[in-house]
Design a protein around this motif. Sequence first.
Motif, PDB file in Angstrom:
ATOM      1  N   SER A  20      10.349  -2.004 -10.268  1.00 55.61           N
ATOM      2  CA  SER A  20      10.031  -0.625  -9.875  1.00 55.61           C
ATOM      3  C   SER A  20       8.706  -0.188 -10.467  1.00 55.61           C
ATOM      4  CB  SER A  20      11.143   0.334 -10.312  1.00 55.61           C
ATOM      5  OG  SER A  20      10.783   1.666  -9.998  1.00 55.61           O
ATOM      6  N   LYS A  21       7.678  -0.190  -9.646  1.00 54.59           N
ATOM      7  CA  LYS A  21       6.363   0.255 -10.116  1.00 54.59           C
ATOM      8  C   LYS A  21       6.385   1.734 -10.489  1.00 54.59           C
ATOM      9  CE  LYS A  21       3.529  -3.163  -7.646  1.00 54.59           C
ATOM     10  NZ  LYS A  21       4.644  -4.016  -7.235  1.00 54.59           N
ATOM     11  N   SER A  22       7.129   2.538  -9.730  1.00 60.66           N
ATOM     12  CA  SER A  22       7.172   3.973 -10.003  1.00 60.66           C
ATOM     13  C   SER A  22       7.810   4.258 -11.361  1.00 60.66           C
ATOM     14  CB  SER A  22       7.937   4.710  -8.902  1.00 60.66           C
ATOM     15  OG  SER A  22       7.230   4.660  -7.682  1.00 60.66           O
ATOM     16  N   PHE A  23       8.970   3.647 -11.624  1.00 61.59           N
ATOM     17  CA  PHE A  23       9.630   3.877 -12.904  1.00 61.59           C
ATOM     18  C   PHE A  23       8.831   3.270 -14.051  1.00 61.59           C
ATOM     19  CE2 PHE A  23      13.671   4.789 -10.589  1.00 61.59           C
ATOM     20  CZ  PHE A  23      13.916   6.023 -11.174  1.00 61.59           C
ATOM     21  N   ALA A  24       8.220   2.111 -13.805  1.00 60.56           N
ATOM     22  CA  ALA A  24       7.403   1.491 -14.845  1.00 60.56           C
ATOM     23  C   ALA A  24       6.246   2.403 -15.227  1.00 60.56           C
ATOM     24  CB  ALA A  24       6.885   0.135 -14.374  1.00 60.56           C
ATOM     25  N   SER A  25       5.621   3.022 -14.226  1.00 59.26           N
ATOM     26  CA  SER A  25       4.507   3.931 -14.492  1.00 59.26           C
ATOM     27  C   SER A  25       4.981   5.158 -15.259  1.00 59.26           C
ATOM     28  CB  SER A  25       3.851   4.367 -13.177  1.00 59.26           C
ATOM     29  OG  SER A  25       3.297   3.256 -12.505  1.00 59.26           O
ATOM     30  N   HIS A 275       6.804   3.484   9.516  1.00 57.75           N
ATOM     31  CA  HIS A 275       6.432   2.659   8.370  1.00 57.75           C
ATOM     32  C   HIS A 275       7.156   3.214   7.160  1.00 57.75           C
ATOM     33  CE1 HIS A 275       3.194   0.905  10.775  1.00 57.75           C
ATOM     34  NE2 HIS A 275       2.855   2.141  11.117  1.00 57.75           N
ATOM     35  N   ARG A 276       7.428   2.378   6.197  1.00 61.50           N
ATOM     36  CA  ARG A 276       8.105   2.811   4.974  1.00 61.50           C
ATOM     37  C   ARG A 276       7.224   3.830   4.241  1.00 61.50           C
ATOM     38  NH1 ARG A 276      12.101   1.013   1.394  1.00 61.50           N
ATOM     39  NH2 ARG A 276      11.655   1.297  -0.837  1.00 61.50           N
ATOM     40  N   VAL A 277       7.790   4.970   3.916  1.00 63.37           N
ATOM     41  CA  VAL A 277       7.045   6.004   3.202  1.00 63.37           C
ATOM     42  C   VAL A 277       6.859   5.584   1.750  1.00 63.37           C
ATOM     43  CG1 VAL A 277       7.128   8.373   2.333  1.00 63.37           C
ATOM     44  CG2 VAL A 277       7.774   7.886   4.701  1.00 63.37           C
ATOM     45  N   VAL A 278       5.621   5.560   1.303  1.00 64.21           N
ATOM     46  CA  VAL A 278       5.302   5.240  -0.090  1.00 64.21           C
ATOM     47  C   VAL A 278       4.339   6.291  -0.629  1.00 64.21           C
ATOM     48  CG1 VAL A 278       5.669   2.758   0.198  1.00 64.21           C
ATOM     49  CG2 VAL A 278       3.386   3.719   0.549  1.00 64.21           C
ATOM     50  N   ILE A 279       4.314   6.421  -1.933  1.00 63.20           N
ATOM     51  CA  ILE A 279       3.355   7.298  -2.603  1.00 63.20           C
ATOM     52  C   ILE A 279       2.295   6.394  -3.234  1.00 63.20           C
ATOM     53  CG2 ILE A 279       3.017   9.086  -4.342  1.00 63.20           C
ATOM     54  CD1 ILE A 279       4.799   9.955  -2.032  1.00 63.20           C
TER      55      ILE A 279
END
Length: 322
Positions: A20-25, A275-279
């Motif tokens: 998880s890049k989001s949680f890692a950040s 498309h998959r929604v990403v931030i």
Amino acid sequence: MPSDRADLVAAAHESIRLGSKSFASASRLFDRETRERVWLLYAWCRACDDIADEQDHGHAAPAEPGTRLDPESRLATIRTLSELAMAGEETGSFAFDALGQLMRETPVTRAMVDDVIAGFALDAAEWRPRSEADLLRYCYHVAGAVGVMMAAVMGVPAGDEDTLDRACDLGLAFQLANIVRDVCEDDAAGRCYLPVEWLVEADIPPGEVTKPHYRHALVPQVARACALARGYEASARVGAARLAFRQRWAVLSAANIYGGIAREVERLGAGAWDHRVVIGKARKLALVGKALLEARAAPPVAAKPALSRRELVAMAQASSRT
């Protein structure tokens, strides 16, 4: 397998980096002690998810023909390894040993762990929500209960029921964002987490939720889930204000990022699943900066959502007795 704390933390850090890049950040914003404990909690959650879905960090894992286990056997593995960890035994899996380490260091309780595992039991039984209350009960087990564990990891005592309620609310908001973003992916896997009653109201037949000619009928139902997510996110922000500054900043950053997913799905309407929604990275940085300002501001005011953690727990207990 690693068993001392330093090795467990290093392995858990690698797990969150891959999974998880989001949680890692967001975890980088915590003080060191909290950050390491968050990694340990993530490692256990990630391992349970991977066992339940026969994946590797959320991605399909290759398996020899005839070696795949049935869902109940995978659930039994999660329960057995978690029980060993809670008993203070080494499990042979760093991720489950991480759970044991957490329980030695924090107010995480067996009941909290059991509530998370109950979510995997629902998936193993191919359970699907019929009503909005069912949807929220599912979200409680698979994410709200994790929010409660996260609060315990941050030092919130078991007796602070209101703050634990608010932590649960953030998990509910996160899971609702996941559900609206992943409608098509879930459908491809034979799953649908939008309530049956909602789809009946929209005249969307079972199994047809992602068909192009039902896209516009689906949009208002997804908007309902997004509205629920906003309410739970607002409630969670009240609880975040009670945390230490760096914890508050990290939690608000995660709220902004996951809330951004739900808001983007709602904004895109029928095009949300093209498309998959990403931030993206730039947007994440902006949301982290926004969270810094929010963390320094006066505590917000928000009404509690219709169904609280304690009400959802009571529903789950009543269901288990029937």
